[in-house]
Every structure is written in C-alpha cells, then in structure tokens.
Motif scaffolding. Structure first.
Motif, PDB file in Angstrom:
ATOM      1  N   ARG A 126       0.849  -1.183   0.000  1.00  0.00           N
ATOM      2  CA  ARG A 126       0.000   0.000   0.000  1.00  0.00           C
ATOM      3  C   ARG A 126       0.888   1.237   0.000  1.00  0.00           C
ATOM      4  O   ARG A 126       1.636   1.441   0.955  1.00  0.00           O
ATOM      5  N   PRO A 127       0.845   2.048  -1.046  1.00  0.00           N
ATOM      6  CA  PRO A 127       0.105   1.826  -2.297  1.00  0.00           C
ATOM      7  C   PRO A 127       0.773   0.750  -3.139  1.00  0.00           C
ATOM      8  O   PRO A 127       1.965   0.487  -2.980  1.00  0.00           O
ATOM      9  N   ALA A 128       0.016   0.141  -4.032  1.00  0.00           N
ATOM     10  CA  ALA A 128       0.552  -0.937  -4.865  1.00  0.00           C
ATOM     11  C   ALA A 128       1.544  -0.375  -5.879  1.00  0.00           C
ATOM     12  O   ALA A 128       1.255   0.620  -6.548  1.00  0.00           O
ATOM     13  N   PRO A 129       2.737  -0.983  -5.996  1.00  0.00           N
ATOM     14  CA  PRO A 129       3.719  -0.530  -6.997  1.00  0.00           C
ATOM     15  C   PRO A 129       3.332  -1.022  -8.386  1.00  0.00           C
ATOM     16  O   PRO A 129       2.350  -1.765  -8.553  1.00  0.00           O
ATOM     17  N   ASN A 130       4.114  -0.642  -9.359  1.00  0.00           N
ATOM     18  CA  ASN A 130       3.843  -1.054 -10.737  1.00  0.00           C
ATOM     19  C   ASN A 130       4.539  -2.355 -11.108  1.00  0.00           C
ATOM     20  O   ASN A 130       4.447  -2.795 -12.253  1.00  0.00           O
ATOM     21  N   VAL A 131       5.252  -2.964 -10.155  1.00  0.00           N
ATOM     22  CA  VAL A 131       6.018  -4.174 -10.446  1.00  0.00           C
ATOM     23  C   VAL A 131       5.678  -5.270  -9.445  1.00  0.00           C
ATOM     24  O   VAL A 131       5.204  -4.999  -8.337  1.00  0.00           O
ATOM     25  N   GLU A 132       5.929  -6.523  -9.859  1.00  0.00           N
ATOM     26  CA  GLU A 132       5.818  -7.652  -8.952  1.00  0.00           C
ATOM     27  C   GLU A 132       7.142  -7.832  -8.216  1.00  0.00           C
ATOM     28  O   GLU A 132       8.180  -7.348  -8.655  1.00  0.00           O
ATOM     29  N   SER A 133       7.105  -8.541  -7.102  1.00  0.00           N
ATOM     30  CA  SER A 133       8.305  -8.712  -6.287  1.00  0.00           C
ATOM     31  C   SER A 133       8.541 -10.185  -5.993  1.00  0.00           C
ATOM     32  O   SER A 133       7.666 -11.033  -6.197  1.00  0.00           O
ATOM     33  N   SER A 134       9.748 -10.487  -5.507  1.00  0.00           N
ATOM     34  CA  SER A 134      10.103 -11.843  -5.097  1.00  0.00           C
ATOM     35  C   SER A 134      11.057 -11.779  -3.918  1.00  0.00           C
ATOM     36  O   SER A 134      11.822 -10.818  -3.773  1.00  0.00           O
ATOM     37  N   VAL A 135      11.009 -12.819  -3.091  1.00  0.00           N
ATOM     38  CA  VAL A 135      11.948 -12.964  -1.982  1.00  0.00           C
ATOM     39  C   VAL A 135      12.976 -14.020  -2.376  1.00  0.00           C
ATOM     40  O   VAL A 135      12.615 -15.100  -2.863  1.00  0.00           O
ATOM     41  N   VAL A 136      14.250 -13.706  -2.182  1.00  0.00           N
ATOM     42  CA  VAL A 136      15.315 -14.658  -2.488  1.00  0.00           C
ATOM     43  C   VAL A 136      16.183 -14.886  -1.259  1.00  0.00           C
ATOM     44  O   VAL A 136      16.227 -14.060  -0.351  1.00  0.00           O
ATOM     45  N   ARG A 137      16.844 -16.021  -1.259  1.00  0.00           N
ATOM     46  CA  ARG A 137      17.820 -16.337  -0.214  1.00  0.00           C
ATOM     47  C   ARG A 137      19.206 -16.374  -0.841  1.00  0.00           C
ATOM     48  O   ARG A 137      19.436 -17.106  -1.795  1.00  0.00           O
ATOM     49  N   ILE A 138      20.116 -15.577  -0.308  1.00  0.00           N
ATOM     50  CA  ILE A 138      21.497 -15.552  -0.776  1.00  0.00           C
ATOM     51  C   ILE A 138      22.378 -16.138   0.313  1.00  0.00           C
ATOM     52  O   ILE A 138      22.423 -15.627   1.433  1.00  0.00           O
ATOM     53  N   THR A 139      23.064 -17.229  -0.021  1.00  0.00           N
ATOM     54  CA  THR A 139      23.964 -17.892   0.925  1.00  0.00           C
ATOM     55  C   THR A 139      25.393 -17.762   0.406  1.00  0.00           C
ATOM     56  O   THR A 139      25.782 -18.463  -0.537  1.00  0.00           O
ATOM     57  N   PRO A 140      26.178 -16.858   0.978  1.00  0.00           N
ATOM     58  CA  PRO A 140      27.547 -16.666   0.490  1.00  0.00           C
ATOM     59  C   PRO A 140      28.379 -17.946   0.629  1.00  0.00           C
ATOM     60  O   PRO A 140      28.233 -18.691   1.606  1.00  0.00           O
ATOM     61  N   LEU A 141      29.229 -18.196  -0.348  1.00  0.00           N
ATOM     62  CA  LEU A 141      30.131 -19.337  -0.279  1.00  0.00           C
ATOM     63  C   LEU A 141      31.243 -19.028   0.706  1.00  0.00           C
ATOM     64  O   LEU A 141      31.863 -17.966   0.644  1.00  0.00           O
ATOM     65  N   SER A 142      31.465 -19.932   1.629  1.00  0.00           N
ATOM     66  CA  SER A 142      32.494 -19.718   2.645  1.00  0.00           C
ATOM     67  C   SER A 142      33.391 -20.938   2.733  1.00  0.00           C
ATOM     68  O   SER A 142      32.911 -22.041   3.035  1.00  0.00           O
ATOM     69  N   PRO A 143      34.695 -20.781   2.455  1.00  0.00           N
ATOM     70  CA  PRO A 143      35.333 -19.522   2.077  1.00  0.00           C
ATOM     71  C   PRO A 143      34.979 -19.116   0.645  1.00  0.00           C
ATOM     72  O   PRO A 143      34.653 -19.975  -0.171  1.00  0.00           O
ATOM     73  N   PRO A 144      35.057 -17.814   0.348  1.00  0.00           N
ATOM     74  CA  PRO A 144      34.777 -17.370  -1.021  1.00  0.00           C
ATOM     75  C   PRO A 144      35.883 -17.834  -1.964  1.00  0.00           C
ATOM     76  O   PRO A 144      37.004 -18.101  -1.529  1.00  0.00           O
ATOM     77  N   PRO A 145      35.595 -17.954  -3.246  1.00  0.00           N
ATOM     78  CA  PRO A 145      36.623 -18.376  -4.208  1.00  0.00           C
ATOM     79  C   PRO A 145      37.739 -17.339  -4.271  1.00  0.00           C
ATOM     80  O   PRO A 145      37.492 -16.127  -4.123  1.00  0.00           O
ATOM     81  N   PRO A 146      38.985 -17.762  -4.486  1.00  0.00           N
ATOM     82  CA  PRO A 146      40.123 -16.840  -4.512  1.00  0.00           C
ATOM     83  C   PRO A 146      40.220 -16.099  -5.839  1.00  0.00           C
ATOM     84  O   PRO A 146      41.202 -16.225  -6.582  1.00  0.00           O
ATOM     85  N   VAL A 147      39.186 -15.349  -6.154  1.00  0.00           N
ATOM     86  CA  VAL A 147      39.128 -14.618  -7.420  1.00  0.00           C
ATOM     87  C   VAL A 147      38.789 -13.168  -7.127  1.00  0.00           C
ATOM     88  O   VAL A 147      37.811 -12.885  -6.441  1.00  0.00           O
ATOM     89  N   ARG A 148      39.604 -12.258  -7.633  1.00  0.00           N
ATOM     90  CA  ARG A 148      39.294 -10.839  -7.467  1.00  0.00           C
ATOM     91  C   ARG A 148      38.026 -10.514  -8.247  1.00  0.00           C
ATOM     92  O   ARG A 148      37.919 -10.801  -9.444  1.00  0.00           O
ATOM     93  N   PHE A 149      37.070  -9.890  -7.568  1.00  0.00           N
ATOM     94  CA  PHE A 149      35.815  -9.542  -8.228  1.00  0.00           C
ATOM     95  C   PHE A 149      36.063  -8.680  -9.453  1.00  0.00           C
ATOM     96  O   PHE A 149      35.438  -8.870 -10.508  1.00  0.00           O
ATOM     97  N   GLU A 150      36.989  -7.726  -9.347  1.00  0.00           N
ATOM     98  CA  GLU A 150      37.238  -6.809 -10.459  1.00  0.00           C
ATOM     99  C   GLU A 150      37.712  -7.552 -11.705  1.00  0.00           C
ATOM    100  O   GLU A 150      37.383  -7.152 -12.836  1.00  0.00           O
ATOM    101  N   GLU A 151      38.462  -8.631 -11.500  1.00  0.00           N
ATOM    102  CA  GLU A 151      38.936  -9.422 -12.638  1.00  0.00           C
ATOM    103  C   GLU A 151      37.781 -10.164 -13.310  1.00  0.00           C
ATOM    104  O   GLU A 151      37.608 -10.121 -14.527  1.00  0.00           O
ATOM    105  N   PHE A 152      36.991 -10.858 -12.494  1.00  0.00           N
ATOM    106  CA  PHE A 152      35.867 -11.629 -13.036  1.00  0.00           C
ATOM    107  C   PHE A 152      34.859 -10.692 -13.689  1.00  0.00           C
ATOM    108  O   PHE A 152      34.349 -10.961 -14.780  1.00  0.00           O
TER     109      PHE A 152
END
Length: 232
Positions: free
Chosen positions: A112-138
């Motif tokens: 309320r008020p109703a938006p113009n878009v539909e929504s969704s709920v997601v679950r994000i589970t970070p990988l631990s340990p994270p991969p040894p890759v620089r984000f900027e490179e990927f």
C-alpha cells in the motif's frame, strides 16, 4: 533512510523484552562501516538492489545468509541459470560468490500503495570460504562477454576498444613483472593473435556468454591470466 520507520519500530517494541535486543542505526547501508552480523533480512529499496547485494558479498566476515525482497525481474536475474532468458552478467557475478534461491513471489497487491512491479523474496547464501578470485577481474571479463551475450566470445573480444584495453593491461602486467625481477623483457605483444589463441585453446571461441556457466567463465579467466592478460 527514513527516521519515521525507525521511530515506529522503537514504538512497537517499547516495554517488551525485545526492547533490550534492539539497536537501530540510521545510515546508508551501502556506504556505512558495518558491524558484525550473520543474517541480513531486508525489504530492499529497489533502486539499490545491485549495490546492496555486492555490499553484502564483500562484507567480512561474510554473513551466513541474507533473505531479501527485490523486484521480480531482478530476482529472476539473480537466480537464473546458463541458457535461460535471464542469465546475465549479474547472475554470473553473484553466483561466483553465493548460492541464490528463489523463495516466494510477492504480488503487488500486498503493498500500500501498490507498486507497478511484482516482487520476489530470495535467499542468498555466500560461499564460505569465497573463491580466490578478485571480483574486479571476473567482472571485467563478464563485462566484455555479456555486453552482447548472444554473440560469440570471438566477436565480443573483437569489439571496438577491447583489443587495445587487453594490450594495455598486458603491458602494465609485463612492466610489473620486469620491475619485480629486475630483468628487462620484451614489452610488446600481438594481442589479437594471443586472444584468438587463448579462445581456441580453451574451446570458447564460438561459445556464447548466454550459455556459459560460472565454471566456464572461470576457466577462461584463468587461461587469460596464464598468458599475462588481466581485466582490472
């Protein structure tokens, strides 16, 4: 940031046992120095969806899990798989560092008020340990390949400006190698021929980003790194 929401939350827990457990900080989440936390639950302002996700994935120590609500299309891109309509640079960049699951749809009439878009709920589970890759490179690699995700890798690396950028990055890497070794080595390369050789050797010359998995992208990234090509 909305102080009215904070005031309402304080009001709701006032005089209850939960009052002692509540600590409200009104800051810009994306820019603030965050304290330790292991769970994040958010009805996310949709205009900061992408910055918020990558802020979470760059936080240390990593949170255990995040339950977040996004605009439906953004959520579909987060959870997409290679070869599907919504597989994108965002999908690959996030799934490099996390497992993402679609939890539920939320119809616009729940607001309320109703938006113009539909929504969704997601679950994000970070990988631990994270991969040894620089984000900027990927991210640098995926930026090239997903600019035209249905074009071949060969075509995307042949796009205007890409060859020069790759040659310049290789030259900077070679200068760094020379400085650390104290030996002056050749500092020129036929970038076009070297890129074509890497694409042929990895078997990705005719591959398209729209169908490449995170593992495929990592294999290609490591092949470029092995030849001294970097993306950041």
């Amino acid at each position: 940031m909305d102080p009215r929401m904070a005031a309402e939350l304080v009001k709701r827990v006032q005089g209850t046992p939960e009052q002692r457990k509540l600590d409200i900080t009104i800051v810009d989440f994306v820019k603030a120095e965050l304290p330790y936390f292991d769970v994040c639950i958010s009805n996310t302002p949709y205009q900061i969806s992408s910055p918020l996700v990558f802020r979470l994935l760059s936080h240390r120590p990593l949170p255990r899990v995040a339950i977040l609500m996004f605009q439906r299309e953004f959520a579909l891109r987060l959870t997409a798989t290679p070869g599907t309509e919504f597989w994108s640079r965002l999908s690959a960049n996030v799934q490099l560092y996390a497992k993402v699951d679609h939890i539920m749809k939320v119809a616009r009439n729940n607001f309320r008020p109703a938006p113009n878009v539909e929504s969704s709920v997601v679950r994000i589970t970070p990988l631990s340990p994270p991969p040894p890759v620089r984000f900027e490179e990927f991210d640098g690699l995926t930026r090239i390949l997903f600019t035209r995700r249905n074009k071949t890798c060969r075509a995307n690396f042949g796009a205007s400006g890409v060859e020069k950028m790759m040659r310049d990055n290789w030259t900077q890497w070679k200068k760094g190698q020379n400085a650390s070794s104290g030996v002056e080595l050749e500092e020129s390369i036929d970038a076009k021929a070297a890129i074509e050789e890497i694409l042929q050797e990895t078997g990705f010359s005719d591959a398209r980003a729209a169908k490449m998995s995170v593992d495929d992208l990592l294999k290609l990234l490591y092949a470029f790194h092995a030849k001294g090509f970097h993306f950041a």
